[in-house]
Every structure is written in C-alpha cells, then in structure tokens.
Design an enzyme around this catalytic site. Structure first.
Site, PDB file in Angstrom:
ATOM      1  N   LYS A  39       0.841  -1.215   0.000  1.00 11.13           N
ATOM      2  CA  LYS A  39       0.000   0.000   0.000  1.00 11.13           C
ATOM      3  C   LYS A  39       0.866   1.252   0.000  1.00 11.13           C
ATOM      4  CE  LYS A  39      -3.286  -2.807   0.262  1.00 11.13           C
ATOM      5  NZ  LYS A  39      -2.325  -3.655  -0.515  1.00 11.13           N
TER       6      LYS A  39
ATOM      7  N   HIS B  65     -15.568  -8.520   4.456  1.00  8.19           N
ATOM      8  CA  HIS B  65     -14.656  -8.320   3.334  1.00  8.19           C
ATOM      9  C   HIS B  65     -14.865  -9.313   2.204  1.00  8.19           C
ATOM     10  CE1 HIS B  65     -12.850  -5.206   5.642  1.00  8.19           C
ATOM     11  NE2 HIS B  65     -12.591  -6.037   6.630  1.00  8.19           N
TER      12      HIS B  65
ATOM     13  N   ARG C 272      -4.990  -8.371 -10.818  1.00 11.19           N
ATOM     14  CA  ARG C 272      -5.488  -9.645 -11.367  1.00 11.19           C
ATOM     15  C   ARG C 272      -6.828  -9.408 -12.037  1.00 11.19           C
ATOM     16  NH1 ARG C 272      -7.002  -9.317  -5.945  1.00 11.19           N
ATOM     17  NH2 ARG C 272      -9.268  -9.364  -5.699  1.00 11.19           N
TER      18      ARG C 272
HETATM   19  C1  MV4 Z   1     -10.943   2.087   4.769  1.00 14.68           C
HETATM   20  C2  MV4 Z   1     -12.217   2.244   5.344  1.00 14.68           C
HETATM   21  C3  MV4 Z   1     -12.509   3.458   5.928  1.00 14.68           C
HETATM   22  N1  MV4 Z   1     -11.599   4.447   5.935  1.00 14.68           N
HETATM   23  N2  MV4 Z   1     -10.071   3.101   4.800  1.00 14.68           N
HETATM   24  C4  MV4 Z   1     -11.312  -2.560   3.821  1.00 14.68           C
HETATM   25  C5  MV4 Z   1     -10.560  -3.391   2.870  1.00 14.68           C
HETATM   26  C6  MV4 Z   1      -9.485  -2.557   2.290  1.00 14.68           C
HETATM   27  N3  MV4 Z   1      -9.504  -2.686   0.869  1.00 14.68           N
HETATM   28  C7  MV4 Z   1      -9.771  -1.178   2.737  1.00 14.68           C
HETATM   29  N4  MV4 Z   1     -10.912  -1.234   3.590  1.00 14.68           N
HETATM   30  C8  MV4 Z   1     -11.398  -0.115   4.180  1.00 14.68           C
HETATM   31  N5  MV4 Z   1     -10.559   0.941   4.187  1.00 14.68           N
HETATM   32  C9  MV4 Z   1     -10.398   4.251   5.384  1.00 14.68           C
HETATM   33  N6  MV4 Z   1      -9.507   5.242   5.443  1.00 14.68           N
HETATM   34  C10 MV4 Z   1     -13.105   1.164   5.302  1.00 14.68           C
HETATM   35  C11 MV4 Z   1     -12.695  -0.025   4.719  1.00 14.68           C
HETATM   36  C12 MV4 Z   1     -13.676  -1.070   4.732  1.00 14.68           C
HETATM   37  C13 MV4 Z   1     -14.273  -1.529   3.564  1.00 14.68           C
HETATM   38  C14 MV4 Z   1     -13.910  -1.022   2.321  1.00 14.68           C
HETATM   39  C15 MV4 Z   1     -14.487  -1.480   1.180  1.00 14.68           C
HETATM   40  C16 MV4 Z   1     -15.479  -2.450   1.248  1.00 14.68           C
HETATM   41  C17 MV4 Z   1     -15.857  -2.983   2.457  1.00 14.68           C
HETATM   42  C18 MV4 Z   1     -15.257  -2.532   3.621  1.00 14.68           C
HETATM   43  C19 MV4 Z   1     -15.643  -3.063   4.841  1.00 14.68           C
HETATM   44  C20 MV4 Z   1     -15.051  -2.616   5.975  1.00 14.68           C
HETATM   45  C21 MV4 Z   1     -14.060  -1.632   5.935  1.00 14.68           C
END
Ligand code: MV4
Length: 500
Positions: A123, A242, A299
C-alpha cells in the site's frame, strides 16, 4: 518474440480451478488456443478438467501441495508445451515471485509484470508510485509510522477516528480503528504485531477513517504499447466480512462527470506502475461523493463479468491478446455503457448459521437460463463441494436495459435456480436485492451489518399466513389452480426468504 513484437500463444495452461478455470478456457477455445488444466486429487472429476484439451494431475488436495507449487505448475506447462500461463484469481495470481519465475523459464504470464505486482502489493509503495499524479488519497501518512509519539501528533491533525492499516495488508486484514488518542498506543502495537505475523512486514500507516463509505472499483486494461483505458466502474459495497456479496455495473451513484474523473484517476494509477493487462483500481467514496484511491488489484477479478456485460468486451480474450503483444483492440472512445448488470456470488454457506460453509453433495443442481442470464459455475449435479477450497458454487450474472430490469431478472434467476443437498446464500441474495436500501441505491459497506439478521430468512409462520391469504384470494377470484405454490423442494431458493 518475432520481429513484429508478437509472441505466439497456441496453448495456455490455466493455473487455477473451478469456475474461473472454465471461464478462461472458454475464451481461449474461441480464439483457437488449446488449453491445459492442472488439477489436484480433489478435482479429478471437475468439469474444468474434462473441458481442457489436456489435464495434468499436480498433487494432493491442499493448495499448498498443488495449486500453489511453482515447480508443479511450471513443470506441467513445459511438459505440455504451453507457452503461457493464466493464473485466474486467488492462488498465484498476484504473486510477484511466481510472475518472475514464469518469465525466467521463458514462459508468458497472462498478467502484469512482477514489478507492477510488487508496487501494488504494498500500500505504501502504491501511494508513493501515484504521487507524481494528482490522485486523491484519504488524508493520513504515506510512509510507515514507527514513532508512537509522532504518530499521535499526526493522528490528531488528521482527526479521529483514524484507521491503522498494514502496508502489506489488503482486503481488510490487519486494520484497526482508533476512536481517540487514548487508544492509540495499544492499537498501534496490536496492528504492528498482527502485520508482522500475517505478512512478515510490520509496516503500518494511518488514514482518516471514512465512516460510511461505498466501495467503487474501476476496471482498467493496459497493453505493451503504452495504451491504458478504463472500462467504467463496479459497485461492490454490499460485502460481508470483506467478502463481496453483490456487485453491479455501473454504480447507481456516479454522475457521468464523476465517472470520467474516477476513470481518468484509475488510468493514471495504472500508468504509475506501467500496468499491462487487466487490473482493478479500488476507491472509497464518502457520503459527499468524494472519492479516494485505496489500492490496485493486479489480477482479473471475480466480478469481471458485470463489466463484460455492460461493455460487450471479453476481458479474458483481451488479456490474452495483450500478452501476445497486440495493442488493445479498443480505445477509450470506443467504450460505452450498455444497460446494467448485477452479479451475485452463490456460496455453499448457511446464512442462518453465521455463513458457515455447508459442504456436501449437490443432489439437485439446475442453473437458471433465459434472456440476460449468465452463470459462471464449476460444478455439476451429483458433485461434492470440496472442503479444501473457497465454497463458491457459482457466479450468477444478469443484464438488463436498466438497473430495475437487471435486478428483476436476478430475482427471477434466483427463483429459477434449483439447488438441493447444500444450503446456499441464494435466499440471502434475494433478501438484499429486495431491500429498500438496495433498490433505492442508498447503501454503503455497512449494508449487511445494518439490515441482515438470520431471522429475516426464517419468517415461515408469517409466510404461511401470506400464502393462506394469497391462496384464498386466488381461489375465490379465478378458481385457478395454485398447486405450484408449495410443491418445490424445501431447499430451493426459498421464495419464503424472498418476501420483503
Ligand atoms: C478504509 C475504510 C474506511 N476508511 N479506509 C477494507 C478493505 C481494504 N480494501 C480497505 N478497507 C477499508 N478501508 C479508510 N480510510 C473502510 C474499509 C472497509 C471496507 C472497504 C471497502 C469495502 C468494504 C469494507 C468493509 C469494511 C471496511
């Protein structure tokens, strides 16, 4: 490589199993390219093994002894004379070391370079790579934090709540929400030790916590000639722990202007790592429709079919062409959105029992058919769902002229799906698709947590009253037979669960 820069591919080995192995082989076959399946002992009788022109047994069921073993995959490619390897999703698909090894062996990996995978696999490296462009990022640090006192100062500037994320993480692993400064030290220590044991890399950074985000991702495709285009977005906000439950394209919240902006950003993210092939750029979107780049998946994704349905493009064929060295067969201006597409993932899991995998035999298995319905599956009636792998039975995809038509078609297709022998998530999918928040498009990543309890699938006594009322009304008004209301197998995608 010929003088024209075109590399010939006449045989592809698919380093994967199940529905995605079949899906890749179908496109290869349409291109006149021969296919090689590799399979574990658990997959001897799987349709993807029979479908392939050749198949090579690569070991015992656990993927650590079969689908993940570099030498076995490479050995199978060499012994069959395949020039290229398609990794599908999961398994080795984002493994930079594997991509490098394939190259060293003189084979072609149908995917991006090892360097692109490495950058986007971190990241922090990804944030660093996109710095040269004007890409919106969630406020926070773009470097690993080590000094807790310094980190607290930054956290106060960014504003609580904040999120501590692992640089090597992804898909939510190793994330910690910190509500206020008093919890910071404890959460930071937990995040670092979790990241160290899970990824062997304890680097963490902080971001402002976006409380009610939507997950919107943009499909991109690049070639070896410097062309990169986007194929619009997919909305994947309905997730559970997720794991995506429902995906659709396009998103119901984007304006044409926002779509253009996000598309342009996604193309720049791909450019930042010289991306080749199919990739996905993930964004978070807040309630005010501000969007932020989160990460890039290097991917082909599970949910790529919804993009294929609205664009009319075959992403796998395009991946193969690009891997041969051909330029993309379309430009940005050639791409338009036609209608709307929805995908549900059909899992052998029990929604009434905390989504525990429900393994067993598919005693009845009859997928739905008809206009606008696509089923990408990897099983047949009578087969056992193996315990060793992801319990996804199928991806059910519909297309319609409008979102309403695509959803109605999905409800019809779910109702037509006949599965007995295992419990599936189909009734849960129907519940989501009928929910007012989903129908209106006003939802975020908290949908399942906010609205789903097992009881919503288990309201049979109420349903019986509804049937009784319906039956009475039908019989008295027309005298028509209503025999088909209750003569379905009990485990059918229960209409009981569909009422809302
Ligand atoms: C976040 C967020 C809120 N704020 N970043 C979860 C997986 C990863 N790809 C990043 N994720 C998140 N990052 C910030 N700054 C909330 C999530 C997140 C989430 C994001 C997309 C789809 C589902 C999710 C479920 C929980 C948390």
């Amino acid at each position: 490589m010929t003088s024209s820069g075109i590399r010939s591919i006449t045989k592809i080995l698919i380093a994967n199993r199940g529905e995605i192995a079949l899906r890749v082989m179908r496109s290869a076959r349409e291109m006149g390219i021969a296919t090689v399946a590799v399979f574990s002992e658990a997959d001897r009788n799987a349709p993807f093994v029979r479908y392939a022109d050749e198949a090579v047994l690569i070991g015992p069921p656990p993927s650590s002894q079969s689908y993940l073993v570099f030498d076995k995959i490479i050995g199978a490619a060499k012994s069959t004379g395949a020039q290229a390897i398609h990794p599908g999703y999961g398994f080795l698909s984002e493994n930079a070391a594997f991509a490098r090894r394939v190259k060293e062996e003189g084979l072609i990996l149908i995917g991006p370079s090892p360097e692109s995978m490495e950058i986007m696999g971190s990241k922090l490296a990804a944030k660093d790579a996109v710095k040269k462009y004007d890409i919106p990022l969630v406020p926070g640090t773009d470097y690993a934090i080590t000094d807790i006192e310094k980190a607290k100062v930054i956290a106060a500037e960014v504003g609580f709540p904040i999120l501590i994320k692992a640089s090597a993480g992804g898909g939510g692993k190793g994330m910690r929400i910190v509500e206020d400064a008093s919890q910071f030290e404890e959460m930071m220590k937990l995040a670092v030790s979790e990241a160290t044991s899970a990824f062997g890399d304890g680097s963490v950074f902080i971001e402002r916590y976006v409380g009610s985000p939507r997950h919107i991702e943009v499909q991109v495709m690049g070639d070896m000639h410097g062309n990169i285009v986007h194929l619009f977005e997919r909305e994947c906000s309905v997730q559970r722990r997720h794991q995506k439950v429902i995906e659709e394209a396009p998103s119901s919240v984007l304006t044409p202007e926002l779509r253009k902006q996000m598309g342009a950003c996604a193309v720049q993210v791909a450019k930042s790592c010289n991306y080749i092939g199919a990739g996905t750029v993930e964004f978070l979107m807040d309630e005010k429709l501000n969007f932020y780049f989160l990460e890039m998946n290097t991917r082909l994704q599970v949910e790529h079919p919804v993009t294929e349905m609205i664009t009319g493009k075959d992403l796998v064929k395009e991946q193969i062409r690009v891997a041969m060295g051909h330029p993309l067969s379309f430009s940005q201006d050639d791409l338009t959105i036609n209608g709307h597409s929805v995908e549900v993932r059909v899992y052998a899991e029990d929604p009434a029992n905390n989504f525990l995998p429900d393994i067993g035999k598919l005693t009845t298995y009859v997928p739905p058919k008809g206009p606008g319905v696509r089923v990408d599956d990897g099983f047949e009636e009578g087969m056992d769902i193996p315990i060793y792998y992801d319990p996804m039975i199928a991806k059910l995809v519909t297309h319609g002229a409008t979102r309403e038509e695509a959803i109605a078609r999905m409800l019809r297709a779910i109702d037509d799906y006949r599965i007995t022998g295992v419990t599936t998530t189909l009734p849960f999918c129907s519940f989501v698709l009928k929910h007012p928040a989903f129908v209106s498009g006003k939802f975020d990543t908290h949908f399942v947590k906010s609205y789903f309890t097992p009881e919503v699938l288990n309201n049979s006594s109420e349903d019986e009253e509804v049937i009784a009322a319906l039956t009475a009304a039908l019989v008295s008004s027309s005298g028509k037979s209503v025999h088909n209301v209750d003569d379905q197998p009990a485990t059918r995608s229960s209409w009981k669960a569909n009422r809302l």
